[in-house]
Write an enzyme that holds these catalytic residues in place. Structure first.
Site, short mmCIF file in Angstrom:
data_model
loop_
_atom_site.label_atom_id
_atom_site.label_comp_id
_atom_site.label_asym_id
_atom_site.label_seq_id
_atom_site.Cartn_x
_atom_site.Cartn_y
_atom_site.Cartn_z
N HIS A 54 5.78 4.30 -14.74
CA HIS A 54 4.61 4.82 -15.48
C HIS A 54 3.34 4.58 -14.67
O HIS A 54 2.56 3.69 -14.99
CB HIS A 54 4.50 4.11 -16.82
CG HIS A 54 3.66 4.84 -17.83
ND1 HIS A 54 2.31 4.66 -17.95
CD2 HIS A 54 4.00 5.76 -18.76
CE1 HIS A 54 1.85 5.41 -18.94
NE2 HIS A 54 2.86 6.09 -19.45
N PHE A 55 3.04 5.26 -13.73
CA PHE A 55 3.71 6.37 -13.07
C PHE A 55 3.82 6.03 -11.60
O PHE A 55 2.88 5.47 -11.05
CB PHE A 55 2.91 7.65 -13.24
CG PHE A 55 2.78 8.09 -14.68
CD1 PHE A 55 3.83 8.73 -15.31
CD2 PHE A 55 1.63 7.85 -15.40
CE1 PHE A 55 3.71 9.15 -16.63
CE2 PHE A 55 1.51 8.26 -16.72
CZ PHE A 55 2.55 8.91 -17.34
#
EC number: 4.2.1.59
Length: 151
Positions: A54-55
């Site tokens: 993420h991410f």
């Protein structure tokens, strides 16, 4: 600013909350007044396990975990205000309203959660919460929790 400051270190937080790594999202309580408010801190590290996905290449602290950090702060305020639970009881996160995300939280940020007690009605306690980084609002929400026996 109050002159009678109450703080809690991680050892005291661990006595109050059932959460543990990687889901404990409150590092320290900076100040609180029973039945009124609490200010807590989460130091956001690049080593948080969720940053792997993420991410990749652009790590952003998940919004739902900002809300969870604020909810944990409300749990601490509830415990300090009404005392520890009886055996077989839990505080349940019962609802969230008016959640708004204003800006991303990234590794290296220090997130301050400020929660204030609003009212208790029919077994539900309502709190207002705001999360800040560098004095700027990153998230705000109204949260409810319920004290209940385990199902």
């Amino acid at each position: 600013m109050t002159t009678n400051t109450h703080t809690l270190q991680i050892e005291e937080i661990l006595e109050l909350l059932p959460h543990r790594f990687p889901f404990l999202l409150v590092d320290r309580v900076l100040d609180f007044e029973e039945g009124r408010f609490l200010r807590a801190v989460k130091n956001v590290s690049v080593n948080e396990p969720f940053f792997q996905g993420h991410f990749p290449g652009k790590p952003i602290f998940p919004g739902v975990l900002i809300l969870e950090a604020m909810a944990q702060a409300t749990g601490i305020l509830a415990f300090k205000s009404v005392g520890k639970l009886e055996p077989g009881e839990l505080y349940y996160f019962a609802g969230i309203d008016e959640a708004r995300f204003k800006r991303p939280v990234v590794p290296g940020d220090q997130m301050i959660m400020e929660v204030t007690f609003e009212k208790t009605r029919r077994g539900l306690t309502r709190f207002k919460g705001v999360a800040l980084v560098d004095g700027k609002v990153v998230c705000e929400a109204t949260m409810m929790c319920a004290r209940s026996r385990e199902a």
